[in-house]
Write an enzyme that holds these catalytic residues in place. Sequence first.
Site, PDB file in Angstrom:
ATOM      1  N   TYR A  26      17.261  30.219   5.595  1.00 56.55           N
ATOM      2  CA  TYR A  26      16.150  31.041   6.078  1.00 56.55           C
ATOM      3  C   TYR A  26      16.351  31.417   7.540  1.00 56.55           C
ATOM      4  O   TYR A  26      16.705  30.581   8.380  1.00 56.55           O
ATOM      5  CB  TYR A  26      14.832  30.267   5.965  1.00 56.55           C
ATOM      6  CG  TYR A  26      14.261  30.246   4.564  1.00 56.55           C
ATOM      7  CD1 TYR A  26      13.655  31.383   4.025  1.00 56.55           C
ATOM      8  CD2 TYR A  26      14.334  29.092   3.801  1.00 56.55           C
ATOM      9  CE1 TYR A  26      13.132  31.365   2.734  1.00 56.55           C
ATOM     10  CE2 TYR A  26      13.812  29.057   2.510  1.00 56.55           C
ATOM     11  CZ  TYR A  26      13.210  30.205   1.982  1.00 56.55           C
ATOM     12  OH  TYR A  26      12.703  30.178   0.716  1.00 56.55           O
TER      13      TYR A  26
ATOM     14  N   LYS B  18       0.838  -1.204   0.000  1.00 56.13           N
ATOM     15  CA  LYS B  18       0.000   0.000   0.000  1.00 56.13           C
ATOM     16  C   LYS B  18       0.875   1.257   0.000  1.00 56.13           C
ATOM     17  O   LYS B  18       2.076   1.186   0.277  1.00 56.13           O
ATOM     18  CB  LYS B  18      -0.909  -0.010   1.229  1.00 56.13           C
ATOM     19  CG  LYS B  18      -0.168   0.153   2.547  1.00 56.13           C
ATOM     20  CD  LYS B  18      -1.085  -0.053   3.744  1.00 56.13           C
ATOM     21  CE  LYS B  18      -0.304   0.107   5.032  1.00 56.13           C
ATOM     22  NZ  LYS B  18      -1.029  -0.443   6.192  1.00 56.13           N
TER      23      LYS B  18
HETATM   24  C1  LIG Z   1      -0.166  -1.452   6.870  1.00 62.55           C
HETATM   25  C2  LIG Z   1      -0.814  -2.674   7.372  1.00 62.55           C
HETATM   26  C3  LIG Z   1      -0.072  -3.830   7.642  1.00 62.55           C
HETATM   27  C4  LIG Z   1       1.431  -3.877   7.586  1.00 62.55           C
HETATM   28  O1  LIG Z   1       1.976  -3.354   8.766  1.00 62.55           O
HETATM   29  P1  LIG Z   1       3.554  -3.411   9.070  1.00 62.55           P
HETATM   30  O2  LIG Z   1       3.637  -2.983  10.467  1.00 62.55           O
HETATM   31  O3  LIG Z   1       4.202  -2.451   8.134  1.00 62.55           O
HETATM   32  O4  LIG Z   1       3.988  -4.805   8.842  1.00 62.55           O
HETATM   33  C5  LIG Z   1      -0.774  -4.978   7.978  1.00 62.55           C
HETATM   34  N1  LIG Z   1      -2.121  -4.977   8.070  1.00 62.55           N
HETATM   35  C6  LIG Z   1      -2.862  -3.876   7.846  1.00 62.55           C
HETATM   36  C7  LIG Z   1      -4.343  -3.933   7.968  1.00 62.55           C
HETATM   37  C8  LIG Z   1      -2.248  -2.695   7.502  1.00 62.55           C
HETATM   38  O5  LIG Z   1      -2.987  -1.597   7.278  1.00 62.55           O
END
Ligand SMILES: *Cc1c(COP(=O)(O)O)cnc(C)c1O
Length: 392
Positions: A285, A41
């Site tokens: 800055y 994702k």
């Molecule tokens: C993002 C996510 C994961 C992965 O989590 P990690 O801590 O990066 O392994 C797993 N399950 C869900 C539902 C998520 O949203």
Amino acid sequence: MNRTTASRPCWVEINTRALQENFRQLAQLAAPHAQLLAIVKADAYGHSLNICAPAAVLAGAHWLGVTSVEEGVSARAVCPSARILTIAGVFPGQAHAVLEHALTPVVWDDTHFAELEAAARAANAAPQSIPVHLEIDTGMSRQGVDPAGLPAILSRFTSGSPLRLEALMTHLFAADEADDRITGEQLSCMQQVLATLESAGVHAEWLNIGNSAALLGGQAAALAGLAARFGMKALIRPGLALYGLTPQFDGLASAPLTPHLLPVMSWKSRVVCLRHLQAGDSIGYNATFVATEPMQVALVAVGYADGLTRSLGNHFSLLVRGQRAPLVGRVSMDQVVLDVTGIAGISPGDEVVLIGDQDGNHISAFDHAQAAGTIPWEIFTRIGARVPRIAL
Ligand SMILES: *Cc1c(COP(=O)(O)O)cnc(C)c1O
């Protein structure tokens, strides 16, 4: 000329072999109890979905996890035969794309059912032809069905429904804690849900559960044991570990399981030009840095619009010629200045490493996160879309 010199020199390199090796190592930790769903994702945590999703599939991933239907459509374009789970719900108007691209939605709300059922009717979908994963809220209060509402939701899975309950899902939101009280409560909640399902005569194939911390916490066997008690298989969803980082475990010096994971991302830029300053000269800055003696500084082509945290100005250092060079002055939108006084032989065009290795030294996303008061997930996902990702 290589590809990185053809544009502004700020880029990310993705080591696909490292990602594949990580997947295989993690799959071994899960086997023989559980299978893995590779979380890709948010553009594969900023590592590029287009590069990482096919690499995970090559390494043996049958399942990919993305946030949205849009991300699912992008994943389908590069992974024609993978199962693709869309984690965060189906929004109005999106169900036709779920069907068209054979995505597998996580559902928990009446609106998801209504949206999917309407699209299925319009497409003349056969009964039971659309697999869905039903999320249960086991204590995170984020998404998922409250277990009390389960009977009403289960009544929607009639034999004539186009939807098929393929998995029960939940998220173990405290798997990185040495104290396993919360996870234990979640698992006993899930066990009750599975028992309710069983007595209602409803069967699902998968228990979709657990993240990197659950896997590296050594829970694969227990999760698979829970699934097996109800004739199900376990699916574990690592994200961060796939990209080579082990979550830090609260209350433990190291993770219970420590496979040798390889960092997948390197983030680099180059020295644009060098400048000599005198005592009293200021940098950046608001002149937050003023030279107290003669110094040499380097302008580097990376700024907060590329994802370098602005608050790291005067509080972090980057690698150049194998040495850590402090960020001096504020981080600008597109540029930053390093103190390179005493770094012998430095010249314009020298590579600067923000994340990765240089001559035996290493900067990790955890280093950025610690300095910025956040977590590596956020560091990775903030790297700007304008920074090209290059597969090695
Ligand atoms: C993002 C996510 C994961 C992965 O989590 P990690 O801590 O990066 O392994 C797993 N399950 C869900 C539902 C998520 O949203």
